[in-house]
Write a protein that holds these residues in place. Sequence first.
Motif, mmCIF file in Angstrom:
data_model
loop_
_atom_site.group_PDB
_atom_site.id
_atom_site.type_symbol
_atom_site.label_atom_id
_atom_site.label_comp_id
_atom_site.label_asym_id
_atom_site.label_seq_id
_atom_site.Cartn_x
_atom_site.Cartn_y
_atom_site.Cartn_z
ATOM 1 N N THR A 36 -25.014 89.016 13.283
ATOM 2 C CA THR A 36 -25.352 88.274 14.498
ATOM 3 C C THR A 36 -25.312 86.773 14.251
ATOM 4 O O THR A 36 -25.773 86.285 13.219
ATOM 5 C CB THR A 36 -26.761 88.678 14.976
ATOM 6 N N VAL A 76 -18.319 90.590 22.382
ATOM 7 C CA VAL A 76 -19.653 90.121 22.006
ATOM 8 C C VAL A 76 -20.619 90.194 23.184
ATOM 9 O O VAL A 76 -20.214 90.174 24.353
ATOM 10 C CB VAL A 76 -19.616 88.665 21.485
ATOM 11 N N LEU A 118 -13.476 82.358 18.452
ATOM 12 C CA LEU A 118 -13.221 83.553 17.648
ATOM 13 C C LEU A 118 -11.757 83.660 17.243
ATOM 14 O O LEU A 118 -11.439 84.199 16.174
ATOM 15 C CB LEU A 118 -13.658 84.807 18.409
ATOM 16 N N TYR A 157 -19.376 84.418 14.185
ATOM 17 C CA TYR A 157 -20.345 84.572 15.276
ATOM 18 C C TYR A 157 -21.392 83.456 15.249
ATOM 19 O O TYR A 157 -21.872 83.024 16.300
ATOM 20 C CB TYR A 157 -20.988 85.952 15.204
ATOM 21 N N VAL A 201 -25.413 85.533 19.463
ATOM 22 C CA VAL A 201 -24.107 86.148 19.680
ATOM 23 C C VAL A 201 -24.081 87.434 18.876
ATOM 24 O O VAL A 201 -24.113 87.415 17.640
ATOM 25 C CB VAL A 201 -22.956 85.220 19.257
ATOM 26 N N PRO A 218 -22.057 90.776 17.903
ATOM 27 C CA PRO A 218 -20.752 91.449 17.966
ATOM 28 C C PRO A 218 -20.884 92.919 18.322
ATOM 29 O O PRO A 218 -21.769 93.620 17.821
ATOM 30 C CB PRO A 218 -20.206 91.262 16.545
ATOM 31 N N SER A 222 -20.242 97.370 12.427
ATOM 32 C CA SER A 222 -21.098 96.707 13.406
ATOM 33 C C SER A 222 -22.324 97.541 13.745
ATOM 34 O O SER A 222 -23.359 96.999 14.092
ATOM 35 C CB SER A 222 -20.313 96.422 14.688
#
Length: 466
Positions: free
Chosen positions: A105, A383, A408, A419, A456, A458, A464
């Motif tokens: 994050t 995101v 990005l 991020y 932010v 992802p 993830s």
Amino acid sequence: MLNRVRSAVAHLVSSGGAPPPRPKSPDLPNAASAPPAAAPEAPRSPPAKAGSGSATPAKAVETRASFSRPTFLQLSPGGLRRADDHAGRAVQSPPDTGRRLPWSTGYAEVINAGKSRHNEDQACCEVVYVEGRRSVTGAPRELSRGQGLCFYYWGLFDGHAGGGAAEMASRLLHRHIREQLKDLKEVTHESLVVGAIENAFQLMDEQMARERRGHQVEGGCCALVVVYLLGKVYVANAGDSRAIIVRNGEIIPMSREFTPETERQRLQLLGFLKPELLGSEFTHLEFPRRVLPKELGQRMLYRDQNMTGWAYKKIELEDLRFPLVCGEGKKARVMATIGVTRGLGDHNLKVCSSTLPIKPFLSCFPEVRVYDLTQYEHCPDDVLVLGTDGLWDVTTDYEVAATVDRVLSAYEPNDHSRYTALAQALVLGARGTPRDRGWRLPNNKLGSGDDISVFVIPLGGPGSYS
């Protein structure tokens, strides 16, 4: 009294609710707080001095008024001073030391331009272990630990009239959520998880009410919370912060702001049903402008709690009172005092120069929206962006989406720092640069002078969800 109300200070933001009291969760610690709720590797964000990673005794936490920031920022004493500098407004992010926030994050924040003494925003990012829960079949190994269950948690808390409520919520709200989930027989039912989050907000608000006298839990705060559990993202919002998903260039709103304008009918209905809450100073009716004494007996446009349009009525003496909801946009206020209608805290908030409490009109219950991550194949550029109103006051959803694409695309998909760079770019873009006796955007419009905090998160890419 009307003149005093007219001149009421209208710079406060956000609020909380006052539903009937309920029993406190038996296993939840009070503001003193004891054992950590997160997994050992997850950073916590108590309102402690830089470098403090453990719970602090209640007196040391609540009776002091010193400046503090989320612990995951790992700020040194010098870093805390820079973070508290209204002139420089340096953007703060977690250090690039190899120990990343969950899901890689990104986070960034900046202090206001002098609106309040300190940064009254707070943030929390946790991996929370729910003890006693049976492991769920099909859950990822990282989320299911024998006789318990883990969920991921992010929270932004936009404080006002002091930072006490935001600090307290950043330390304890995820623990209330943990206790509510522990009581569920089945966590795979979406509606039960939503209800657990809603109850946790109410219990957090009730705890603030109980402990506001023994501890310095001043002011209130908006609360924007994200919970990831078993493939679904739950976004709970109470206030005027905002969350959006940017997925393959598409914008998916995950929250809406709660202001005197968006909740006008709810506020008017309460004033209609309980006129004693308005005293002799306010009317629940709305008029296009203030009614003047010389207009008694004349016809004027109005609307009440049942109306979305306008109609005419004959002006009576009671219509000369100050309207419960007044102003437009960011200047809209409840009882000429506060600009948001949901949040936590604000138990001592009263109308300026009056004893009328405003809390009965403020709700602590969030709106919870759910996004199923398993229904879409996400890429590393997808995101979830969380921001306090300092970001959204000067930045549109489309501008955020454009920044997501621009930043990005400049990084490799497996570069975890992308991020954090995106969060920093969003904060810098809303803050602007100092010139002409203020902070200006590239188009020369005023930048945000408020505290700005951005997560932010992802939604795609390797690892993830672990």
